[in-house]
Design an enzyme around this catalytic site. Structure first.
Site, PDB file in Angstrom:
ATOM      1  N   TYR A   1       0.736  -1.226  -0.092  1.00 14.83           N
ATOM      2  CA  TYR A   1       0.115  -0.045   0.075  1.00 14.83           C
ATOM      3  C   TYR A   1       0.959   1.422   0.029  1.00 14.83           C
ATOM      4  CZ  TYR A   1      -3.743  -3.391   1.127  1.00 14.83           C
ATOM      5  OH  TYR A   1      -4.426  -4.226   1.141  1.00 14.83           O
TER       6      TYR A   1
ATOM      7  N   HIS B   1      -4.824   6.194  -1.208  1.00 10.90           N
ATOM      8  CA  HIS B   1      -5.362   5.984   0.022  1.00 10.90           C
ATOM      9  C   HIS B   1      -4.454   6.159   1.317  1.00 10.90           C
ATOM     10  CE1 HIS B   1      -9.383   5.408   1.375  1.00 10.90           C
ATOM     11  NE2 HIS B   1      -9.250   4.019   1.803  1.00 10.90           N
TER      12      HIS B   1
ATOM     13  N   PHE C   1      -5.651  -1.123   9.506  1.00 10.03           N
ATOM     14  CA  PHE C   1      -6.308  -1.080   8.112  1.00 10.03           C
ATOM     15  C   PHE C   1      -7.298   0.148   8.122  1.00 10.03           C
ATOM     16  CE2 PHE C   1      -4.113  -4.996   7.347  1.00 10.03           C
ATOM     17  CZ  PHE C   1      -3.667  -4.954   6.161  1.00 10.03           C
TER      18      PHE C   1
ATOM     19  N   ASN D   1     -10.495   0.785   7.634  1.00  4.58           N
ATOM     20  CA  ASN D   1     -11.660   0.712   7.960  1.00  4.58           C
ATOM     21  C   ASN D   1     -11.677   0.658   9.440  1.00  4.58           C
ATOM     22  OD1 ASN D   1     -12.279   0.836   5.087  1.00  4.58           O
ATOM     23  ND2 ASN D   1     -13.241  -1.320   5.260  1.00  4.58           N
TER      24      ASN D   1
ATOM     25  N   ASN E   1     -14.387   5.328   5.023  1.00  2.92           N
ATOM     26  CA  ASN E   1     -14.627   4.510   5.862  1.00  2.92           C
ATOM     27  C   ASN E   1     -13.695   4.626   7.075  1.00  2.92           C
ATOM     28  OD1 ASN E   1     -16.609   2.986   4.744  1.00  2.92           O
ATOM     29  ND2 ASN E   1     -15.219   2.075   3.494  1.00  2.92           N
TER      30      ASN E   1
END
Length: 191
Positions: A15, A20, A66, A68, A114
């Protein structure tokens, strides 16, 4: 007084440098010129670094839950370090803003994000300071998931580096003035 600067993102090398993860990238940029080393704390589910700026202890946080579940780490750290919600800033990506634009807000809904939904749910309030960094909407048939988990186009990379410098300047201004409202007025909408 103690403050907490939180950048949202997803842990793991796959990532790194994705849209994001702009929150992680912003925190990394902010601490670049400071004496901050991050250590992963599995109890708090976050990478944590700290430094003293103008005599105040500042915690720099990158949740490892993460995206969320970001609220889990944020709530635990606020509680443990006895930091007021008003002394916290969350930095994260925003699909509905053009790439590279920054916007400061003191409250508001999650807007479909989220990570922010999780923080609102765990804190029980929408009233916390935040810096949104525009990543734009996906083009054509690309899904939102593929867009946010994708890297910035080559054309956008220099602009994003400049944007991260502006976020760094804004956070440092906030830490100098201790006034988020004044910081908003000075830096809101910059690109």
């Amino acid at each position: 007084m103690v403050k907490m600067i939180v950048g949202l993102g997803n842990p793991g090398s796959k990532y790194n440098d994705t849209k994001h993860n702009i929150g992680f990238m912003a925190v990394d940029r902010i601490v670049k010129d400071l004496d901050v080393n991050f250590t992963e704390d599995k109890n708090f589910k976050a990478e944590i670094g700290s430094d003293f700026i103008n005599g105040e202890k500042i915690y720099f946080i990158k949740p490892t839950t993460f995206m969320n579940n970001s609220g889990i780490a944020v709530k635990a750290l606020l509680t443990y370090y006895n930091i007021s919600i008003k002394d916290m800033i969350i930095i994260y990506d925003d699909l509905d803003m053009e790439v590279g634009k920054i916007r400061f807000r003191q409250k508001g809904s999650a807007g479909g994000h989220n990570g922010i939904k999780s923080i609102i749910a765990h804190l029980g309030t929408q009233e916390f300071d935040r810096i949104k960094v525009g990543i734009g909407r996906p083009n054509g048939r690309m899904t939102v998931i593929n867009h946010v988990l994708g890297k910035f186009d080559k054309n956008d990379e220099i602009m994003i580096l400049n944007t991260l410098d502006k976020v760094d300047n804004a956070v440092n201004y906030y830490l100098q003035t201790n006034d988020f409202q004044k910081t908003m007025q000075k830096y809101n909408g910059l690109k």
